[in-house]
Design an enzyme around this catalytic site. Structure first.
Site, PDB file in Angstrom:
ATOM      1  N   ASP A   1      39.767  43.131  36.963  1.00 40.00           N
ATOM      2  CA  ASP A   1      39.209  42.007  37.718  1.00 40.00           C
ATOM      3  C   ASP A   1      38.490  41.084  36.739  1.00 40.00           C
ATOM      4  OD1 ASP A   1      38.353  40.364  39.724  1.00 40.00           O
ATOM      5  OD2 ASP A   1      37.062  41.825  40.711  1.00 40.00           O
TER       6      ASP A   1
ATOM      7  N   GLU B   1      42.963  39.167  39.568  1.00 39.95           N
ATOM      8  CA  GLU B   1      42.921  40.624  39.609  1.00 39.95           C
ATOM      9  C   GLU B   1      44.324  41.209  39.734  1.00 39.95           C
ATOM     10  OE1 GLU B   1      41.302  42.550  43.168  1.00 39.95           O
ATOM     11  OE2 GLU B   1      41.247  40.598  44.154  1.00 39.95           O
TER      12      GLU B   1
END
EC number: 2.7.7.7
Length: 359
Positions: free
Chosen positions: A14, A109
């Site tokens: 992420d 992500e």
């Protein structure tokens, strides 16, 4: 021989405040300042917030007017998606050096299955460290990582050391960790579902685990089986590379409720623009147009129409959307959210194409 679920090695990567971090990297004058990517107009929405802005309580999807009240010195920057996608492609290329099993979730992500990775590194922790180091060296941006034996726990783990860190949930730790969490902290359980669970006296992962699958399915439909599994730290979903997108959509929540057809026309315009921009960039077309409306009392309705042939122009998308909206008149109450989506995407145009946002 396929690895057992508890022997898989899954990483959730992420990027840290991705859009805002790119803007601060490209413009040194923004570094150290509270930055919001999005529109600053009365009904604008924050698409991303820097960590400096988050300290004031500014969050993505927050109305710009609310964000400004929380942080009067907030600097708004218009999004530059072409730049973000270019950086995403750099990051995706780094992932590909380690594994072909890359499942993009959004621009910032992705899940990676590194059980059998291209560099033959036994430790998933080491793989995550190397990937994060390569991202920093190549883009000057930081990423956080969660490492575990399934996607649910890897996603959960990636929030534990943000920003610029990583966290591991090992097989013997998963069950104990899950039972202590509030159900609202579970990925896949939103605020409405969490409130419904609380009404049923389900407050923690342990409370959730004490329910039967039949009870959860009775109250939450097919999702009940997913909740039953994750309460036991189980998630057998594979990391799926190059997913085919089934629909494209956009929605907007308004600072003030819309009360007339004219306001609905104005309110839905940015959604139409966003959907058609994606269609043009990816050469995607679809046949089913769906309009989503959420009223002031949070009641939600959708209306759909499937054309005989693909919606091939923005004007056609707009016409169908407005006709669907007109079918909801007269309004019995104000409208707080509008959305448009296009589905039944043409197979010949999407076959072999990565339609999830390029990570």
């Amino acid at each position: 021989m396929e690895p057992q679920p508890e022997h898989r090695k899954i990483i959730h990567l992420d990027m840290d405040a991705f859009y805002a971090s790119v803007e601060q990297l490209d413009n040194p004058a923004l570094r150290g300042r509270p930055v919001a990517v999005g529109g600053s107009r009365q009904r604008g929405v924050v698409a991303a917030a820097s960590y400096e802005a988050r300290e004031f309580g500014v969050r993505s999807a927050m109305a710009s007017s609310v964000a400004l009240r929380k942080c009067p010195d907030l600097v708004f920057v218009k999004p530059r998606f072409d730049v973000y996608k270019a950086v995403s492609r750099q990051i995706r290329a780094i992932f590909a050096e380690y594994t072909p099993l890359i499942e993009p979730v959004s621009l910032d992500e992705a899940y990676l299955d590194v059980t059998q990775n291209l560099k033959h590194i036994a430790s998933a922790t080491q793989v995550a460290q190397q990937i994060r180091g390569a991202i920093l060296a190549e883009t000057q941006l930081t990423a956080s990582a969660g490492i575990s034996y399934n996607k649910f726990l890897a996603k959960l783990a990636s929030d534990y050391r943000k920003p610029n860190g990583q966290f591991v949930i090992r097989p013997h730790q998963g069950l104990a960790l899950v039972e202590t969490l509030a159900v609202g902290q579970f990925h896949g359980i939103g605020p409405v579902t969490a409130a419904r669970m609380n009404q049923l006296s389900i407050f923690t992962g342990l409370d959730l685990r004490l329910q039967t699958e039949a009870f959860l399915r009775q109250n939450f439909g097919k999702a009940g089986s997913y909740y039953y599994a994750i309460a036991r730290a189980q998630d057998n979903r594979p990391v799926v590379a190059d997913r085919i997108r089934k629909s494209v959509g956009s929605e907007t929540t308004f600072e003030q409720d819309l009360a007339s057809y004219e306001e609905l026309m104005q309110g839905i315009a940015p959604c139409l623009e966003s959907v058609w921009d994606y269609c043009e960039r990816t050469e995607t077309r679809g046949r089913t147009v769906t309009v989503k409306v959420k009223y002031a009392d949070f009641q939600q309705v959708t209306r759909s129409r499937t054309a005989l042939a693909s919606v091939h122009t923005k004007a056609m998308l707009e016409q169908i959307s407005l006709e669907l909206l007109a079918g909801l008149l007269p309004l019995s109450q104000g409208v707080r959210l509008l959305g448009v989506s296009l589905s039944n995407l043409d197979s010949e145009e999407v076959t072999g194409r990565q339609l999830a946002l390029i990570f």
